[in-house]
Design a protein around this motif. Sequence first.
Motif, PDB file in Angstrom:
ATOM      1  N   ALA A 143     -41.694 -33.992  28.385  1.00  0.00           N
ATOM      2  CA  ALA A 143     -41.638 -32.752  27.610  1.00  0.00           C
ATOM      3  C   ALA A 143     -42.062 -32.980  26.169  1.00  0.00           C
ATOM      4  O   ALA A 143     -41.607 -33.914  25.512  1.00  0.00           O
ATOM      5  CB  ALA A 143     -40.229 -32.177  27.659  1.00  0.00           C
ATOM      6  N   ASP A 144     -42.904 -32.096  25.674  1.00  0.00           N
ATOM      7  CA  ASP A 144     -43.375 -32.178  24.290  1.00  0.00           C
ATOM      8  C   ASP A 144     -42.598 -31.163  23.456  1.00  0.00           C
ATOM      9  O   ASP A 144     -43.160 -30.242  22.879  1.00  0.00           O
ATOM     10  CB  ASP A 144     -44.883 -31.904  24.236  1.00  0.00           C
ATOM     11  CG  ASP A 144     -45.456 -32.119  22.842  1.00  0.00           C
ATOM     12  OD1 ASP A 144     -44.829 -32.859  22.060  1.00  0.00           O
ATOM     13  OD2 ASP A 144     -46.507 -31.540  22.536  1.00  0.00           O
ATOM     14  N   PHE A 145     -41.274 -31.320  23.438  1.00  0.00           N
ATOM     15  CA  PHE A 145     -40.414 -30.365  22.729  1.00  0.00           C
ATOM     16  C   PHE A 145     -39.431 -31.125  21.853  1.00  0.00           C
ATOM     17  O   PHE A 145     -39.110 -32.286  22.104  1.00  0.00           O
ATOM     18  CB  PHE A 145     -39.603 -29.497  23.717  1.00  0.00           C
ATOM     19  CG  PHE A 145     -40.424 -28.883  24.810  1.00  0.00           C
ATOM     20  CD1 PHE A 145     -41.396 -27.941  24.517  1.00  0.00           C
ATOM     21  CD2 PHE A 145     -40.211 -29.247  26.122  1.00  0.00           C
ATOM     22  CE1 PHE A 145     -42.144 -27.375  25.531  1.00  0.00           C
ATOM     23  CE2 PHE A 145     -40.969 -28.679  27.133  1.00  0.00           C
ATOM     24  CZ  PHE A 145     -41.937 -27.748  26.831  1.00  0.00           C
ATOM     25  N   SER A 146     -38.912 -30.450  20.839  1.00  0.00           N
ATOM     26  CA  SER A 146     -37.857 -31.064  20.037  1.00  0.00           C
ATOM     27  C   SER A 146     -36.504 -30.915  20.736  1.00  0.00           C
ATOM     28  O   SER A 146     -35.558 -31.611  20.404  1.00  0.00           O
ATOM     29  CB  SER A 146     -37.791 -30.415  18.649  1.00  0.00           C
ATOM     30  OG  SER A 146     -37.458 -29.041  18.748  1.00  0.00           O
ATOM     31  N   ASP A 147     -36.415 -29.985  21.692  1.00  0.00           N
ATOM     32  CA  ASP A 147     -35.174 -29.818  22.449  1.00  0.00           C
ATOM     33  C   ASP A 147     -34.921 -31.073  23.286  1.00  0.00           C
ATOM     34  O   ASP A 147     -35.845 -31.642  23.854  1.00  0.00           O
ATOM     35  CB  ASP A 147     -35.258 -28.610  23.382  1.00  0.00           C
ATOM     36  CG  ASP A 147     -35.728 -27.359  22.661  1.00  0.00           C
ATOM     37  OD1 ASP A 147     -35.203 -27.098  21.570  1.00  0.00           O
ATOM     38  OD2 ASP A 147     -36.616 -26.676  23.184  1.00  0.00           O
ATOM     39  N   LYS A 148     -33.663 -31.470  23.400  1.00  0.00           N
ATOM     40  CA  LYS A 148     -33.296 -32.679  24.133  1.00  0.00           C
ATOM     41  C   LYS A 148     -32.590 -32.301  25.423  1.00  0.00           C
ATOM     42  O   LYS A 148     -31.639 -31.525  25.410  1.00  0.00           O
ATOM     43  CB  LYS A 148     -32.388 -33.542  23.255  1.00  0.00           C
ATOM     44  CG  LYS A 148     -31.873 -34.812  23.906  1.00  0.00           C
ATOM     45  CD  LYS A 148     -31.101 -35.630  22.880  1.00  0.00           C
ATOM     46  CE  LYS A 148     -30.400 -36.822  23.523  1.00  0.00           C
ATOM     47  NZ  LYS A 148     -29.213 -36.446  24.283  1.00  0.00           N
ATOM     48  N   MET A 149     -33.071 -32.837  26.548  1.00  0.00           N
ATOM     49  CA  MET A 149     -32.394 -32.606  27.824  1.00  0.00           C
ATOM     50  C   MET A 149     -31.242 -33.594  27.943  1.00  0.00           C
ATOM     51  O   MET A 149     -31.432 -34.797  27.905  1.00  0.00           O
ATOM     52  CB  MET A 149     -33.359 -32.782  29.001  1.00  0.00           C
ATOM     53  CG  MET A 149     -32.740 -32.395  30.339  1.00  0.00           C
ATOM     54  SD  MET A 149     -33.768 -32.821  31.775  1.00  0.00           S
ATOM     55  CE  MET A 149     -35.202 -31.800  31.508  1.00  0.00           C
ATOM     56  N   ASP A 150     -30.022 -33.069  28.081  1.00  0.00           N
ATOM     57  CA  ASP A 150     -28.828 -33.905  28.124  1.00  0.00           C
ATOM     58  C   ASP A 150     -28.289 -34.094  29.536  1.00  0.00           C
ATOM     59  O   ASP A 150     -27.559 -35.059  29.785  1.00  0.00           O
ATOM     60  CB  ASP A 150     -27.721 -33.292  27.261  1.00  0.00           C
ATOM     61  CG  ASP A 150     -28.120 -33.191  25.801  1.00  0.00           C
ATOM     62  OD1 ASP A 150     -28.535 -34.209  25.232  1.00  0.00           O
ATOM     63  OD2 ASP A 150     -28.034 -32.081  25.239  1.00  0.00           O
ATOM     64  N   ALA A 151     -28.589 -33.182  30.433  1.00  0.00           N
ATOM     65  CA  ALA A 151     -28.053 -33.286  31.794  1.00  0.00           C
ATOM     66  C   ALA A 151     -28.956 -32.542  32.757  1.00  0.00           C
ATOM     67  O   ALA A 151     -29.592 -31.543  32.396  1.00  0.00           O
ATOM     68  CB  ALA A 151     -26.634 -32.722  31.858  1.00  0.00           C
ATOM     69  N   LEU A 152     -29.009 -33.053  33.977  1.00  0.00           N
ATOM     70  CA  LEU A 152     -29.755 -32.402  35.056  1.00  0.00           C
ATOM     71  C   LEU A 152     -28.985 -32.629  36.343  1.00  0.00           C
ATOM     72  O   LEU A 152     -28.655 -33.765  36.694  1.00  0.00           O
ATOM     73  CB  LEU A 152     -31.165 -32.997  35.185  1.00  0.00           C
ATOM     74  CG  LEU A 152     -31.922 -32.673  36.479  1.00  0.00           C
ATOM     75  CD1 LEU A 152     -32.248 -31.192  36.549  1.00  0.00           C
ATOM     76  CD2 LEU A 152     -33.198 -33.499  36.592  1.00  0.00           C
ATOM     77  N   TYR A 153     -28.675 -31.539  37.050  1.00  0.00           N
ATOM     78  CA  TYR A 153     -28.015 -31.612  38.349  1.00  0.00           C
ATOM     79  C   TYR A 153     -28.866 -30.845  39.351  1.00  0.00           C
ATOM     80  O   TYR A 153     -29.102 -29.648  39.187  1.00  0.00           O
ATOM     81  CB  TYR A 153     -26.608 -31.016  38.288  1.00  0.00           C
ATOM     82  CG  TYR A 153     -25.714 -31.687  37.271  1.00  0.00           C
ATOM     83  CD1 TYR A 153     -25.226 -32.968  37.494  1.00  0.00           C
ATOM     84  CD2 TYR A 153     -25.375 -31.043  36.084  1.00  0.00           C
ATOM     85  CE1 TYR A 153     -24.411 -33.596  36.563  1.00  0.00           C
ATOM     86  CE2 TYR A 153     -24.561 -31.664  35.147  1.00  0.00           C
ATOM     87  CZ  TYR A 153     -24.083 -32.937  35.391  1.00  0.00           C
ATOM     88  OH  TYR A 153     -23.282 -33.553  34.455  1.00  0.00           O
ATOM     89  N   ILE A 154     -29.343 -31.543  40.368  1.00  0.00           N
ATOM     90  CA  ILE A 154     -30.123 -30.908  41.432  1.00  0.00           C
ATOM     91  C   ILE A 154     -29.132 -30.444  42.493  1.00  0.00           C
ATOM     92  O   ILE A 154     -28.572 -31.257  43.239  1.00  0.00           O
ATOM     93  CB  ILE A 154     -31.165 -31.878  42.011  1.00  0.00           C
ATOM     94  CG1 ILE A 154     -32.125 -32.348  40.898  1.00  0.00           C
ATOM     95  CG2 ILE A 154     -31.941 -31.219  43.149  1.00  0.00           C
ATOM     96  CD1 ILE A 154     -33.086 -33.431  41.334  1.00  0.00           C
TER      97      ILE A 154
END
Length: 460
Positions: A364-375
């Motif tokens: 991702a080319d964003f300043s937002d940070k992904m902290d968690a992902l649940y599939i």
Amino acid sequence: MKIIVVGAGKVGATLVENFVKERHDVVVVDSEEKQVDFIVNHYDANGIVGSGLERGVLLEAGVATADFLIACTSRDELNILACVLAKKLGVKKTIARVRDPQLFVEIDSMREYLGLDLAFNPEFQTALEIAQVLKFPSAKSVDSFADGTALMVEFDINAGNPIIGKSLMQISVEYGYKLLFCMIRRGEKVIVPRGDTTIEENDAVYIIATESELAAFCKKLKIFKPRAKSVFIIGGGKIAYYLAKELLGNGVAVKILENDKVRCEELAADLGGATVLFGDGTDRSILDEEGLKDSDGCVTLTGMDEENVIISLYAQQKSVDKIVTKVDRASISQMVKKLGLDTVLSPQAVITNKIIMFIRAAQADFSDKMDALYILNDKVEALEFTVGNDYDMQNEPLSKLKIKKDVLVGGIVRDGEYIFPSGDTCIHSGDKVIVVTTLQQIGGLSDIFKAGTYKTKQKN
């Protein structure tokens, strides 16, 4: 993305399967030809037979132009060295599986020196997942956001549940709790619900809220179970070690039943507060003598899926409040769900979420940070983002934002407080935003908005 997976065992195969679904270009490397052939024949991936420590093998796999190399063989040292070599040969990022407790404790301080971008431990992560479920045993599964400020829990709606036949709007008015129903699984059908969606018997519902709101709701429905204070663990492998350590640290009484005498001695030496027993977990007389029925929780962690299922079914007969079953094989997992067992966990699934999150965040080319992902399943994902400082729609409420159709904002955490989302809620820089969606490959917060509507501050 071009991804090289070194190690074609259970973890490696699961990763390859999911990377292919994410439409990555995948090459698997393993010294066992049968395992490589299995993956190549079952998934749209390329395979090379050889060692991940051989320069020529890695170059043939395309390491010089690869985005990621993930080393997940059964040997920690091989995984680390493969990553070191791959970094020198040009791969952009490396991820290593490190399982040994002593080595894993020190890996963070060694990562930069070794050139590792991420070290993962399936057993440790699985233990944390199990410990979380034992803290809130009313639910089948528990996922946390913002360090536990908000939880996403799964419940089965069994016969007699008072919310059957009621719409989500009716439930909200009648019970008054701030609960967000974010997904309903009805047989093979998955529903991202609206206010007029009605709950039916045998639905599996996913709810996001604070722990206190969820506990109050469960008490109202008479399905509340208090935190487990005593846990019986069957099987003394690495997951059992990590789980026992976590539980003991939280004041939970722990018994471990293991059929290898040497391993029992190791566990007894390393886990001073636990009761370690030598015996066969499938022997009913031992389970009865050692007080299985008096335990608040039973966790089956042997190396055999079938044994875990059988012991869990026996614990169910003994009316143990919370039962957690480890199942490695996906084919077994699907069958087990039809047996009515409470919580079924797979180490492969747990770690896949973590690695896919890491890869998506790197893309991702964003300043937002992904902290968690649940599939949650093949169709629905739940994600957490920290909003970047350049976000420029802070005064626009959710009702005015052009959010894509298949996206549900599950809540906002600001300064450690969970904010139940409404049309008037605004998103601010620094907020943690919880998103549930049927869209695929969400990488940043901007992906949830319609094209051309995500605004960021102009950089000088």
